[in-house]
Design a protein around this motif. Structure first.
Motif, mmCIF file in Angstrom:
data_model
loop_
_atom_site.group_PDB
_atom_site.id
_atom_site.type_symbol
_atom_site.label_atom_id
_atom_site.label_comp_id
_atom_site.label_asym_id
_atom_site.label_seq_id
_atom_site.Cartn_x
_atom_site.Cartn_y
_atom_site.Cartn_z
ATOM 1 N N PHE A 95 0.851 -1.186 0.000
ATOM 2 C CA PHE A 95 0.000 0.000 0.000
ATOM 3 C C PHE A 95 0.890 1.241 0.000
ATOM 4 O O PHE A 95 1.502 1.562 1.022
ATOM 5 C CB PHE A 95 -0.940 -0.016 1.218
ATOM 6 N N PRO A 96 0.986 1.931 -1.137
ATOM 7 C CA PRO A 96 1.866 3.104 -1.229
ATOM 8 C C PRO A 96 1.521 4.209 -0.232
ATOM 9 O O PRO A 96 2.381 4.987 0.142
ATOM 10 C CB PRO A 96 1.667 3.604 -2.663
ATOM 11 N N SER A 97 0.270 4.239 0.201
ATOM 12 C CA SER A 97 -0.139 5.268 1.160
ATOM 13 C C SER A 97 -1.215 4.693 2.074
ATOM 14 O O SER A 97 -1.826 3.666 1.772
ATOM 15 C CB SER A 97 -0.691 6.499 0.432
ATOM 16 N N ILE A 98 -1.458 5.401 3.167
ATOM 17 C CA ILE A 98 -2.525 4.999 4.082
ATOM 18 C C ILE A 98 -3.878 5.085 3.377
ATOM 19 O O ILE A 98 -4.786 4.306 3.672
ATOM 20 C CB ILE A 98 -2.475 5.819 5.395
ATOM 21 N N ALA A 99 -4.002 6.002 2.423
ATOM 22 C CA ALA A 99 -5.247 6.112 1.651
ATOM 23 C C ALA A 99 -5.508 4.837 0.852
ATOM 24 O O ALA A 99 -6.661 4.421 0.707
ATOM 25 C CB ALA A 99 -5.192 7.325 0.727
ATOM 26 N N ASN A 100 -4.450 4.213 0.342
ATOM 27 C CA ASN A 100 -4.623 2.953 -0.384
ATOM 28 C C ASN A 100 -5.098 1.837 0.543
ATOM 29 O O ASN A 100 -5.925 1.009 0.158
ATOM 30 C CB ASN A 100 -3.323 2.545 -1.073
ATOM 31 N N LEU A 101 -4.572 1.819 1.761
ATOM 32 C CA LEU A 101 -5.025 0.827 2.734
ATOM 33 C C LEU A 101 -6.486 1.065 3.092
ATOM 34 O O LEU A 101 -7.272 0.115 3.198
ATOM 35 C CB LEU A 101 -4.148 0.865 3.989
ATOM 36 N N LYS A 102 -6.866 2.316 3.219
ATOM 37 C CA LYS A 102 -8.262 2.650 3.519
ATOM 38 C C LYS A 102 -9.182 2.204 2.375
ATOM 39 O O LYS A 102 -10.271 1.678 2.624
ATOM 40 C CB LYS A 102 -8.401 4.148 3.776
ATOM 41 N N MET A 103 -8.739 2.380 1.139
ATOM 42 C CA MET A 103 -9.547 1.911 -0.004
ATOM 43 C C MET A 103 -9.707 0.394 0.045
ATOM 44 O O MET A 103 -10.786 -0.130 -0.243
ATOM 45 C CB MET A 103 -8.917 2.342 -1.327
ATOM 46 N N TYR A 104 -8.650 -0.319 0.387
ATOM 47 C CA TYR A 104 -8.700 -1.770 0.542
ATOM 48 C C TYR A 104 -9.717 -2.151 1.618
ATOM 49 O O TYR A 104 -10.502 -3.093 1.449
ATOM 50 C CB TYR A 104 -7.296 -2.262 0.901
#
Length: 161
Positions: free
Chosen positions: A68-77
């Motif tokens: 996950f390049p960013s915490i936002a990507n983890l949140k999308m997941y």
């Protein structure tokens, strides 16, 4: 209709969103490795139970924080898994809910029903949200009140991401 599980998962999505917002509001929490790892664990396990309860499945992909390049990507997941779980609940009939499946990450493998697996996934997330709430407070943040009864009292609000 799986009303009990529908309620658990509506609560879970709301509670997860509340925790994400509280963590995002506190930069020290976003930077905290333990919180980030636990967020990944919560949502990886949610995806794992989506996978294990699917009638047909390919190989499960275990994710790492580096994926996950960013915490936002983890949140999308996270959001994707919760949305898929909502659809799974809506599209799974009672016969399928009582089918026995094997949970392969236990040795020996655990045999439980789809319904029990989905109950476990919701309870597992609840446990780790509590750990993150404690850590958030240690870092000077304010954890949200996400008890099931509070969600009921407040009219079962939808998740606010």
């Amino acid at each position: 209709m799986n009303s009990y599980l529908d309620e658990l998962y509506a609560h879970q999505e709301w509670a997860d969103a509340e925790h994400w917002r509280a963590i995002e509001a506190h930069p020290a929490a976003l930077a905290d490795k333990a919180i980030r790892e636990r967020l990944l664990h919560i949502h990886l396990v949610q995806h794992g139970f989506l996978w294990v309860t699917a009638p047909q499945r390919t190989e499960f992909i275990f994710k790492k924080l580096e994926d996950f390049p960013s915490i936002a990507n983890l949140k999308m997941y996270a959001r994707q898994g919760l949305e898929e779980m909502r659809e799974r609940l809506w599209n799974t009939d009672q016969v399928r809910m009582e089918e026995v499946i094997e949970v392969p990450w236990f040795k020996p493998r655990v045999k439980i029903t789809v319904r029990q697996a989905l109950t476990q996934a919701a309870m597992h997330s609840h446990y780790h949200r509590g750990q993150n709430a404690t850590r958030l407070r240690e870092l000077g943040g304010v954890p949200p009140m996400t008890d099931f009864i509070v969600w009921l009292r407040d009219g079962q609000p939808a998740a606010q991401w």
